[in-house]
Design a protein around this motif. Structure first.
Motif, PDB file in Angstrom:
ATOM      1  N   SER A  41       0.804  -1.216   0.000  1.00 11.56           N
ATOM      2  CA  SER A  41       0.000   0.000   0.000  1.00 11.56           C
ATOM      3  C   SER A  41       0.844   1.277   0.000  1.00 11.56           C
ATOM      4  N   ALA A  42       2.121   1.141   0.229  1.00 10.45           N
ATOM      5  CA  ALA A  42       3.000   2.309   0.300  1.00 10.45           C
ATOM      6  C   ALA A  42       3.512   2.673  -1.094  1.00 10.45           C
ATOM      7  N   PRO A  43       3.868   3.936  -1.289  1.00  7.14           N
ATOM      8  CA  PRO A  43       4.413   4.353  -2.583  1.00  7.14           C
ATOM      9  C   PRO A  43       5.735   3.651  -2.895  1.00  7.14           C
ATOM     10  N   PRO A  44       6.065   3.495  -4.177  1.00  3.89           N
ATOM     11  CA  PRO A  44       7.350   2.902  -4.557  1.00  3.89           C
ATOM     12  C   PRO A  44       8.507   3.647  -3.885  1.00  3.89           C
ATOM     13  N   GLY A  45       9.492   2.893  -3.462  1.00  8.71           N
ATOM     14  CA  GLY A  45      10.644   3.479  -2.776  1.00  8.71           C
ATOM     15  C   GLY A  45      10.419   3.644  -1.283  1.00  8.71           C
ATOM     16  N   MET A  46       9.160   3.548  -0.854  1.00  5.67           N
ATOM     17  CA  MET A  46       8.828   3.639   0.570  1.00  5.67           C
ATOM     18  C   MET A  46       8.089   2.390   1.028  1.00  5.67           C
ATOM     19  N   ASN A  47       8.143   1.341   0.237  1.00  6.87           N
ATOM     20  CA  ASN A  47       7.318   0.161   0.486  1.00  6.87           C
ATOM     21  C   ASN A  47       8.088  -1.038   1.032  1.00  6.87           C
ATOM     22  N   ASN A  48       9.277  -0.780   1.596  1.00  8.02           N
ATOM     23  CA  ASN A  48      10.065  -1.870   2.173  1.00  8.02           C
ATOM     24  C   ASN A  48      10.647  -1.426   3.510  1.00  8.02           C
ATOM     25  N   ARG A  49      11.381  -2.311   4.142  1.00  5.36           N
ATOM     26  CA  ARG A  49      11.901  -2.027   5.485  1.00  5.36           C
ATOM     27  C   ARG A  49      12.766  -0.764   5.514  1.00  5.36           C
ATOM     28  N   GLU A  50      13.523  -0.540   4.458  1.00  6.50           N
ATOM     29  CA  GLU A  50      14.379   0.649   4.418  1.00  6.50           C
ATOM     30  C   GLU A  50      13.590   1.910   4.056  1.00  6.50           C
ATOM     31  N   GLY A  51      12.516   1.766   3.278  1.00  7.02           N
ATOM     32  CA  GLY A  51      11.764   2.923   2.813  1.00  7.02           C
ATOM     33  C   GLY A  51      10.656   3.388   3.735  1.00  7.02           C
ATOM     34  N   LEU A  52      10.128   2.494   4.564  1.00  9.05           N
ATOM     35  CA  LEU A  52       9.003   2.871   5.427  1.00  9.05           C
ATOM     36  C   LEU A  52       9.331   4.009   6.402  1.00  9.05           C
ATOM     37  N   PRO A  53      10.558   4.094   6.945  1.00  5.36           N
ATOM     38  CA  PRO A  53      10.860   5.269   7.771  1.00  5.36           C
ATOM     39  C   PRO A  53      10.703   6.587   7.000  1.00  5.36           C
ATOM     40  N   LYS A  54      11.021   6.595   5.709  1.00  5.57           N
ATOM     41  CA  LYS A  54      10.831   7.809   4.894  1.00  5.57           C
ATOM     42  C   LYS A  54       9.361   8.172   4.806  1.00  5.57           C
ATOM     43  N   LEU A  55       8.502   7.161   4.658  1.00  5.18           N
ATOM     44  CA  LEU A  55       7.068   7.403   4.597  1.00  5.18           C
ATOM     45  C   LEU A  55       6.561   7.977   5.909  1.00  5.18           C
ATOM     46  N   VAL A  56       6.993   7.406   7.020  1.00  4.35           N
ATOM     47  CA  VAL A  56       6.570   7.909   8.328  1.00  4.35           C
ATOM     48  C   VAL A  56       7.055   9.344   8.525  1.00  4.35           C
ATOM     49  N   LYS A  57       8.281   9.646   8.104  1.00  6.30           N
ATOM     50  CA  LYS A  57       8.794  11.015   8.222  1.00  6.30           C
ATOM     51  C   LYS A  57       7.971  11.981   7.381  1.00  6.30           C
ATOM     52  N   ALA A  58       7.549  11.564   6.189  1.00  7.83           N
ATOM     53  CA  ALA A  58       6.715  12.426   5.337  1.00  7.83           C
ATOM     54  C   ALA A  58       5.360  12.674   5.999  1.00  7.83           C
ATOM     55  N   ILE A  59       4.788  11.634   6.584  1.00 11.96           N
ATOM     56  CA  ILE A  59       3.488  11.792   7.257  1.00 11.96           C
ATOM     57  C   ILE A  59       3.619  12.705   8.469  1.00 11.96           C
ATOM     58  N   PRO A 119      -9.784   9.037   4.758  1.00 10.18           N
ATOM     59  CA  PRO A 119      -9.377   9.189   3.362  1.00 10.18           C
ATOM     60  C   PRO A 119      -8.098   8.409   3.065  1.00 10.18           C
ATOM     61  N   THR A 120      -7.780   8.293   1.783  1.00 10.30           N
ATOM     62  CA  THR A 120      -6.605   7.532   1.370  1.00 10.30           C
ATOM     63  C   THR A 120      -5.322   8.271   1.749  1.00 10.30           C
ATOM     64  N   LEU A 121      -4.209   7.556   1.724  1.00  7.61           N
ATOM     65  CA  LEU A 121      -2.913   8.165   2.014  1.00  7.61           C
ATOM     66  C   LEU A 121      -2.651   9.336   1.069  1.00  7.61           C
ATOM     67  N   GLU A 122      -2.969   9.148  -0.204  1.00  5.57           N
ATOM     68  CA  GLU A 122      -2.745  10.209  -1.183  1.00  5.57           C
ATOM     69  C   GLU A 122      -3.573  11.453  -0.838  1.00  5.57           C
ATOM     70  N   SER A 126      -2.134  15.200   0.333  1.00  5.08           N
ATOM     71  CA  SER A 126      -2.375  16.362  -0.524  1.00  5.08           C
ATOM     72  C   SER A 126      -3.335  17.372   0.098  1.00  5.08           C
ATOM     73  N   ALA A 127      -3.847  17.064   1.285  1.00  2.00           N
ATOM     74  CA  ALA A 127      -4.811  17.973   1.933  1.00  2.00           C
ATOM     75  C   ALA A 127      -4.139  19.237   2.411  1.00  2.00           C
TER      76      ALA A 127
END
Length: 127
Positions: A41-59, A119-122, A126-127
């Motif tokens: 469910s995560a965007p490409p580049g943020m969808n693995n063990r190394e990338g998920l911290p980037k997703l959390v930081k963005a959120i 709502p969705t992650l996207e 974007s809100a």
């Protein structure tokens, strides 16, 4: 380990991961995910063990008081799978409801995750 014990362990591991994220501990991904875990469910580049911290930081950059409300969460397990319904908050405001489906390996580490939020992650980003 009995099936009941496995279910309880997998739920507890997911709760621990959620608690760690609420405390800003991004090293939780190394402890709770297999090396090749995938988040479908995560965007490409943020969808693995190394990338998920980037997703959390963005959120958390977008929502500085982001938290998973564990007390209001519902966790169900069957075999290697855990399903969780969790509310997501920014401060006192609920910003989303999320359903997660996770598969764990025999050691209790997450192998894969599917999630949907309203709502969705996207939409949230974007809100």
């Amino acid at each position: 380990m009995t099936t009941t014990e496995k279910r309880a362990r997998n739920i507890e591991n997911l709760r621990d991961l959620h608690k760690d994220l609420n405390n800003g501990d991004l090293s939780t991904f190394e402890r709770h995910l297999t090396q090749f875990a995938i988040d479908h469910s995560a965007p490409p580049g943020m969808n693995n063990r190394e990338g998920l911290p980037k997703l959390v930081k963005a959120i958390t950059a977008k929502y500085p008081q982001f938290r998973i409300e564990i007390g209001d969460a519902l966790y169900l397990a069957d075999g290697d799978y855990v399903v969780a319904k969790i509310p997501l908050y920014n401060g006192d405001k609920e910003i989303a409801q999320m359903i997660e489906i996770l598969r764990f390996n025999s050691e209790g580490k997450m192998v894969e995750r599917f999630a949907h939020s309203t709502p969705t992650l996207e939409q949230l980003m974007s809100a």
